[in-house]
Enzyme design. Structure first.
Site, short mmCIF file in Angstrom:
data_model
loop_
_atom_site.label_atom_id
_atom_site.label_comp_id
_atom_site.label_asym_id
_atom_site.label_seq_id
_atom_site.Cartn_x
_atom_site.Cartn_y
_atom_site.Cartn_z
N HIS A 1 0.85 -1.19 0.00
CA HIS A 1 0.00 0.00 0.00
C HIS A 1 0.89 1.24 0.00
CE1 HIS A 1 -3.61 -2.40 0.85
NE2 HIS A 1 -2.82 -3.12 1.62
N LYS B 1 14.78 -7.51 -0.02
CA LYS B 1 15.54 -7.41 -1.27
C LYS B 1 15.89 -8.81 -1.77
CE LYS B 1 17.60 -2.93 -0.13
NZ LYS B 1 18.87 -2.16 0.05
#
Length: 208
Positions: A117, A168
């Protein structure tokens, strides 16, 4: 915008509003099947297998997911190879595609989350979100309580330590852990001799 056009946008990484009634109804139908899966009994393995094949985009042979299992779309956007194992409380936020290679293992309470979001509060008030696919290679082990964030790729054979938050990409053939998750070392010769601390592997177990 038609429902089909919205479904395409959902997977592109663009912002979209998720308050579409048709989309919500379509999702509820998927969750209805997921509910049936979670209500199966331990001896109903054939029923579980049949339900998973109907729920997932792709699922190979000999996959096992221990209920309860949670998924935004009941696995509709999930692609499993063969021999994938998941312990209790696997959560797949599969608004975008999730790809999992052969023989990958999920510890208890793992969350794989393709949805995000915006930081901007006004956009969140308007229920905007975005989704990015996740790729997990073959022979990966994700320990208990690991969280994998949107857009991440984890290379084959890697081990993600318990409690890690993977923000990541993680390369192949490494041990990685932490918050955020970082590569700690490569998997090497010592791992052919010891399976935990100084506990030795019987060499016969490694023979083909």
């Amino acid at each position: 915008m038609t429902l089909e056009e919205l479904k395409i946008k959902v997977k592109t990484g663009e912002l979209y509003s998720c308050d579409n009634e048709e989309l919500a109804l379509d999702q509820l139908k998927c969750l209805q099947t997921l509910y049936k899966y979670n209500k199966t009994k331990p001896l109903q393995q054939k029923r579980r297998e049949k339900l998973l094949k109907s729920m997932f985009a792709e699922i190979g042979e000999n996959c096992y997911i221990e209920p309860p299992f949670f998924s935004n779309w009941g696995g509709r956007n999930v692609h499993f190879g063969k021999n994938v194992y998941a312990n209790f409380n696997l959560t797949l936020v599969d608004d975008a595609d999730i790809y999992v290679g052969d023989s990958t293992m999920f510890g208890p309470n793992v969350t794989v989350c393709t949805a995000g979001h915006p930081i901007n509060a006004k956009l969140r008030e308007k229920v905007y979100e975005f989704n990015l696919p996740i790729h997990i290679g073959k022979n990966v082990w994700l320990g208990a309580n690991v969280v994998v964030m949107p857009g991440v790729t984890i290379g084959e054979n890697s081990v993600i330590g318990a409690g890690s938050i993977v923000t990541k990409d993680i390369p192949a053939n490494v041990v990685a852990f932490g918050t955020p998750c970082r590569v700690q070392r490569e998997i090497g010769e010592r791992d052919d001799k010891f399976y935990f601390k100084d506990m030795q592997i019987d060499p016969d177990l490694l023979k083909d």
